[in-house]
Design a protein around this motif. Structure first.
Motif, short mmCIF file in Angstrom:
data_model
loop_
_atom_site.label_atom_id
_atom_site.label_comp_id
_atom_site.label_asym_id
_atom_site.label_seq_id
_atom_site.Cartn_x
_atom_site.Cartn_y
_atom_site.Cartn_z
N ALA A 62 0.84 -1.20 0.00
CA ALA A 62 0.00 0.00 0.00
C ALA A 62 0.87 1.25 0.00
CB ALA A 62 -0.92 0.01 1.23
N ARG A 63 0.49 2.22 -0.82
CA ARG A 63 1.12 3.55 -0.89
C ARG A 63 2.62 3.49 -1.20
NH1 ARG A 63 -1.95 2.93 2.90
NH2 ARG A 63 -0.36 2.77 4.51
N ALA A 64 2.97 2.72 -2.21
CA ALA A 64 4.35 2.70 -2.67
C ALA A 64 4.81 4.11 -3.02
CB ALA A 64 4.48 1.79 -3.89
N GLY A 65 6.01 4.45 -2.63
CA GLY A 65 6.55 5.78 -2.92
C GLY A 65 6.32 6.79 -1.82
N SER A 66 5.44 6.46 -0.86
CA SER A 66 5.19 7.37 0.25
C SER A 66 6.26 7.19 1.32
CB SER A 66 3.80 7.12 0.85
OG SER A 66 3.80 5.89 1.55
N ASP A 67 6.20 8.01 2.35
CA ASP A 67 7.15 7.88 3.45
C ASP A 67 6.84 6.68 4.33
OD1 ASP A 67 8.48 10.15 2.63
OD2 ASP A 67 7.33 11.49 3.94
N ALA A 68 5.62 6.15 4.22
CA ALA A 68 5.24 5.04 5.09
C ALA A 68 4.45 3.98 4.32
CB ALA A 68 4.43 5.55 6.27
N PRO A 69 5.07 3.32 3.35
CA PRO A 69 4.36 2.25 2.66
C PRO A 69 4.14 1.06 3.59
CG PRO A 69 6.67 2.23 2.03
CD PRO A 69 6.46 3.46 2.88
N VAL A 70 3.09 0.31 3.34
CA VAL A 70 2.83 -0.91 4.11
C VAL A 70 3.04 -2.11 3.20
CG1 VAL A 70 1.09 -2.23 5.37
CG2 VAL A 70 1.18 0.26 5.61
N VAL A 71 3.85 -3.06 3.67
CA VAL A 71 4.12 -4.28 2.90
C VAL A 71 3.90 -5.47 3.82
CG1 VAL A 71 5.79 -5.51 1.47
CG2 VAL A 71 5.90 -3.01 1.62
N ARG A 72 3.00 -6.37 3.42
CA ARG A 72 2.71 -7.55 4.24
C ARG A 72 2.62 -8.77 3.34
NH1 ARG A 72 3.93 -4.40 7.40
NH2 ARG A 72 2.89 -3.72 9.33
N ALA A 73 3.16 -9.89 3.82
CA ALA A 73 3.09 -11.15 3.09
C ALA A 73 2.43 -12.20 3.96
CB ALA A 73 4.50 -11.61 2.70
N GLY A 74 1.64 -13.07 3.34
CA GLY A 74 1.00 -14.14 4.09
C GLY A 74 -0.13 -14.77 3.31
N LYS A 75 -0.80 -15.71 3.93
CA LYS A 75 -1.98 -16.34 3.34
C LYS A 75 -3.11 -15.31 3.25
CE LYS A 75 -0.96 -20.97 5.11
NZ LYS A 75 -1.45 -22.09 5.94
N GLY A 76 -4.09 -15.64 2.44
CA GLY A 76 -5.23 -14.74 2.29
C GLY A 76 -5.92 -14.44 3.60
#
Length: 249
Positions: free
Chosen positions: A200-214
């Motif tokens: 979420a919000r790539a390029g922002s100061d605080a992107p969120v990146v999460r990996a896992g099952k659905g």
């Protein structure tokens, strides 16, 4: 002349110096508003930053009625702005070809693209991505399954899939919504997607990146748009370690 200017990923400050100079020297400035958006800056903020009026263009304006843009490009300098990199979208390539057919000079000023940014944020290696796909919101009697077919084909070749999430007017598909749709498609075929990576919000100061099952990503608070999704193939050891370190795998 018609110059396609990539604005980068998130806000007005992502543009290159070359792009900013082009905009400030242009006779007319248009902003494409349907393939993607700069969520960190409004059009009014862009106008203030560029010191120029910025006219919005929507899909119909570009794909069906580009005559005004092309006419102005024949008479003077037109800057055609879009989030990300201009030529990632085929609709922009079509406009450039139309201009070329009319003898209008064209140029491209590239910007950071989500297609490369996801690799840095997720640690998934760029040469391991197969064909990307778009996931639209289903309509009343329309539930397209083409995205899942693309994902399945990529997985059989051990390739990652980048899934672009739908934008409709002021409605933005979220990662949990996308996961739910893809899980439904998988269940209908008696299969399952073992791993997702949501950004979420790539390029922002605080992107969120999460990996896992659905089931895990469905409960993650990713925050405001824009969101994008990756379906990884079998992970390389370094990819797995990167996701464990930076995406909570």
């Amino acid at each position: 002349m018609l110059t396609f200017v990539g604005l980068g990923l998130f806000d007005k400050t992502d543009i290159s110096e070359k792009g900013l100079r082009c905009i400030r020297e242009a006779d007319h400035v248009f902003l494409e508003c349907y393939t993607s958006l700069l969520m960190g800056s409004s059009r009014e903020e862009l106008e203030e930053y560029y010191k120029k009026p910025v006219l919005p263009l929507f899909r119909e304006d570009v794909e069906q009625h580009p005559d005004n843009v092309l006419r102005l490009a024949q008479e003077g300098d037109v800057a055609f702005l879009c989030a990300g990199d201009p030529m990632v979208s085929t609709t922009h390539a079509d406009l450039r070809m139309r201009a070329g057919a009319l003898g209008i000079r064209t140029a491209i000023i590239h910007g950071a693209s989500i297609s490369s940014a996801v690799c840095g944020l997720s640690g998934l290696q760029n040469y391991r991505f197969g064909k990307s796909c778009s996931l639209p919101f289903p309509q009343k009697n329309w539930f397209p399954t083409t995205p899942y077919e693309v994902i399945e084909k990529n997985l059989t070749q051990n390739l990652h899939t980048l899934v672009y999430l739908d934008i409709q007017n002021n409605r933005y598909m979220t990662i949990p919504e996308a996961v739910s749709l893809l899980d439904q498609m998988a269940a209908a075929k008696g299969t399952a997607i073992p791993l997702y990576v949501g950004i979420a919000r790539a390029g922002s100061d605080a992107p969120v990146v999460r990996a896992g099952k659905g089931s895990i990503l469905a409960d993650v608070e990713f925050g405001p748009p824009l969101h994008i999704l990756i379906i990884p193939a079998v992970l390389h050891d370094m990819e797995r370690e990167y996701l464990e370190m930076f995406a909570g795998l």
